[in-house]
Design a protein around this motif. Sequence first.
Motif, PDB file in Angstrom:
ATOM      1  N   ILE A  60      44.326  58.644  59.739  1.00 31.48           N
ATOM      2  CA  ILE A  60      43.062  57.929  60.823  1.00 31.48           C
ATOM      3  C   ILE A  60      43.057  58.994  62.122  1.00 31.48           C
ATOM      4  N   PRO A  61      42.065  58.890  62.909  1.00 29.33           N
ATOM      5  CA  PRO A  61      42.082  59.657  64.025  1.00 29.33           C
ATOM      6  C   PRO A  61      43.309  59.256  64.997  1.00 29.33           C
ATOM      7  N   GLY A  62      43.882  60.503  65.734  1.00 27.75           N
ATOM      8  CA  GLY A  62      45.004  60.562  66.545  1.00 27.75           C
ATOM      9  C   GLY A  62      46.242  61.109  65.751  1.00 27.75           C
ATOM     10  N   GLY A  63      46.142  61.629  64.901  1.00 33.07           N
ATOM     11  CA  GLY A  63      47.224  62.260  64.322  1.00 33.07           C
ATOM     12  C   GLY A  63      48.422  61.630  63.619  1.00 33.07           C
ATOM     13  N   THR A  64      47.656  60.416  63.007  1.00 32.53           N
ATOM     14  CA  THR A  64      48.730  59.663  62.196  1.00 32.53           C
ATOM     15  C   THR A  64      47.926  59.348  60.811  1.00 32.53           C
ATOM     16  N   SER A  65      48.420  58.085  60.481  1.00 29.19           N
ATOM     17  CA  SER A  65      47.982  57.618  58.983  1.00 29.19           C
ATOM     18  C   SER A  65      48.107  56.098  58.990  1.00 29.19           C
ATOM     19  N   ALA A  66      47.421  55.380  58.080  1.00 26.14           N
ATOM     20  CA  ALA A  66      47.191  54.218  57.898  1.00 26.14           C
ATOM     21  C   ALA A  66      47.730  53.721  56.470  1.00 26.14           C
ATOM     22  N   HIS A  67      48.383  52.777  56.307  1.00 24.22           N
ATOM     23  CA  HIS A  67      48.944  52.554  54.816  1.00 24.22           C
ATOM     24  C   HIS A  67      49.204  50.905  54.788  1.00 24.22           C
ATOM     25  N   PHE A  68      49.269  50.385  53.575  1.00 21.38           N
ATOM     26  CA  PHE A  68      49.941  49.078  53.474  1.00 21.38           C
ATOM     27  C   PHE A  68      51.452  49.144  53.894  1.00 21.38           C
ATOM     28  N   VAL A  69      51.988  48.164  54.464  1.00 20.87           N
ATOM     29  CA  VAL A  69      53.087  47.846  54.956  1.00 20.87           C
ATOM     30  C   VAL A  69      54.003  47.090  54.166  1.00 20.87           C
ATOM     31  N   GLY A  70      53.672  45.788  53.802  1.00 19.10           N
ATOM     32  CA  GLY A  70      54.321  44.465  53.345  1.00 19.10           C
ATOM     33  C   GLY A  70      55.482  43.944  54.034  1.00 19.10           C
ATOM     34  N   GLY A 141      50.070  38.355  57.240  1.00 14.13           N
ATOM     35  CA  GLY A 141      49.807  39.774  56.882  1.00 14.13           C
ATOM     36  C   GLY A 141      48.945  40.664  58.115  1.00 14.13           C
ATOM     37  N   TRP A 142      47.788  40.046  58.487  1.00 15.14           N
ATOM     38  CA  TRP A 142      47.018  40.861  59.292  1.00 15.14           C
ATOM     39  C   TRP A 142      47.848  40.716  60.837  1.00 15.14           C
ATOM     40  N   GLY A 143      48.248  39.798  61.442  1.00 16.19           N
ATOM     41  CA  GLY A 143      48.948  39.980  62.630  1.00 16.19           C
ATOM     42  C   GLY A 143      50.005  40.975  62.664  1.00 16.19           C
ATOM     43  N   ALA A 144      50.899  40.881  61.508  1.00 18.43           N
ATOM     44  CA  ALA A 144      51.979  41.522  61.493  1.00 18.43           C
ATOM     45  C   ALA A 144      52.031  43.001  61.607  1.00 18.43           C
ATOM     46  N   ILE A 145      50.899  43.883  60.799  1.00 16.77           N
ATOM     47  CA  ILE A 145      50.622  45.173  60.714  1.00 16.77           C
ATOM     48  C   ILE A 145      49.825  45.560  61.889  1.00 16.77           C
ATOM     49  N   THR A 146      48.951  44.660  62.636  1.00 20.53           N
ATOM     50  CA  THR A 146      48.278  44.698  63.842  1.00 20.53           C
ATOM     51  C   THR A 146      49.389  45.038  64.994  1.00 20.53           C
ATOM     52  N   VAL A 147      50.559  44.142  65.010  1.00 19.95           N
ATOM     53  CA  VAL A 147      51.565  44.229  66.261  1.00 19.95           C
ATOM     54  C   VAL A 147      52.089  45.274  65.853  1.00 19.95           C
ATOM     55  N   SER A 148      52.533  45.609  64.859  1.00 20.92           N
ATOM     56  CA  SER A 148      53.401  46.963  64.393  1.00 20.92           C
ATOM     57  C   SER A 148      52.799  48.108  64.818  1.00 20.92           C
ATOM     58  N   ALA A 149      51.667  48.100  64.619  1.00 20.13           N
ATOM     59  CA  ALA A 149      50.658  49.368  64.650  1.00 20.13           C
ATOM     60  C   ALA A 149      50.712  49.481  66.615  1.00 20.13           C
ATOM     61  N   ALA A 150      50.424  48.490  66.921  1.00 21.47           N
ATOM     62  CA  ALA A 150      50.377  48.480  68.657  1.00 21.47           C
ATOM     63  C   ALA A 150      51.789  49.085  69.145  1.00 21.47           C
ATOM     64  N   VAL A 172      43.656  53.337  69.160  1.00 18.27           N
ATOM     65  CA  VAL A 172      43.397  53.980  67.912  1.00 18.27           C
ATOM     66  C   VAL A 172      44.358  53.330  66.805  1.00 18.27           C
ATOM     67  N   MET A 173      45.770  53.230  67.186  1.00 22.10           N
ATOM     68  CA  MET A 173      46.487  52.616  66.156  1.00 22.10           C
ATOM     69  C   MET A 173      46.302  51.081  66.058  1.00 22.10           C
ATOM     70  N   THR A 174      45.869  50.280  67.162  1.00 19.90           N
ATOM     71  CA  THR A 174      45.662  48.899  67.016  1.00 19.90           C
ATOM     72  C   THR A 174      44.551  48.816  66.242  1.00 19.90           C
ATOM     73  N   GLY A 175      43.195  49.290  66.593  1.00 12.74           N
ATOM     74  CA  GLY A 175      42.142  49.155  65.935  1.00 12.74           C
ATOM     75  C   GLY A 175      42.010  49.446  64.682  1.00 12.74           C
ATOM     76  N   GLY A 176      42.820  50.731  64.239  1.00  9.96           N
ATOM     77  CA  GLY A 176      42.572  51.220  62.822  1.00  9.96           C
ATOM     78  C   GLY A 176      43.596  50.068  62.006  1.00  9.96           C
ATOM     79  N   HIS A 177      44.525  49.536  62.460  1.00 13.55           N
ATOM     80  CA  HIS A 177      45.290  48.845  61.803  1.00 13.55           C
ATOM     81  C   HIS A 177      44.871  47.385  61.650  1.00 13.55           C
ATOM     82  N   ALA A 178      43.885  47.079  62.863  1.00 17.97           N
ATOM     83  CA  ALA A 178      43.475  45.663  62.756  1.00 17.97           C
ATOM     84  C   ALA A 178      42.477  45.516  61.501  1.00 17.97           C
ATOM     85  N   VAL A 179      41.723  46.762  61.258  1.00 16.25           N
ATOM     86  CA  VAL A 179      40.843  46.741  60.024  1.00 16.25           C
ATOM     87  C   VAL A 179      41.688  46.574  58.780  1.00 16.25           C
TER      88      VAL A 179
END
Length: 214
Positions: A60-70, A141-150, A172-179
């Motif tokens: 994802i933009p900003g030099g990092t990546s998105a993936h499932f966390v669990g 699931g949604w809230g946890a990954i969003t907070v972690s990304a933030a 970038v991190m919060t927006g991408g992982h919120a989706v």
Amino acid sequence: MHIPDGFLDLPVLAACWVLAAGAFAIASRRASDRLGGDRTALVGVAAAGIFAAQLLNWPIPGGTSAHFVGGAFAGILLGPWLGVMAMTAVVTIQALVFGDGGLLALGANLAAMAVLDVLVGYALFRLLRSYHETAAAFVAGWGAITVSAAFVGVAAGFSSAFAWDLATTVTVMTGGHAVLGLVEGAITATVYAALVDARPDLVPGREAVAEVSA
């Protein structure tokens, strides 16, 4: 979401290691009486499944990546402290064997995915499960990954070694992982509902119901 080496400066790295090590120490003490028998096997199976799911990632933009966390599912299924321990094993093996995330940055990755993701997911689920369990699993699931990304965005933004400023990294991190979190929330809710139907005795808070039904 894995942070590679070189993105965080020494003060940020040190703070993340302290957070991760402190959480793991607490988890080790509090989870020791829950290990044994079927529970130990369940931790292994859950960790293996989450490990496989985390291998699916994309940039994802900003030099990092998105993936499932669990992490949220680990917290829901295993409880907060066994969840932290299981996710610690997953993230550590990924760093050592597959090079997912840097070794110096392992503390930051553990803090985000093995601590915050698990604890936030568990807390959201416990807070909302009395209203609707499947919906609570989705929000967890949604809230946890969003907070972690933030958290990752904040860590990178405060680091003098990273090229982007705090506002950019957090956005970038919060927006991408919120989706992405919508997908993770849906998977968490689906797997939770299936597990409740098939093996309610494995789900914390459902053991008594399973015994009565049996």
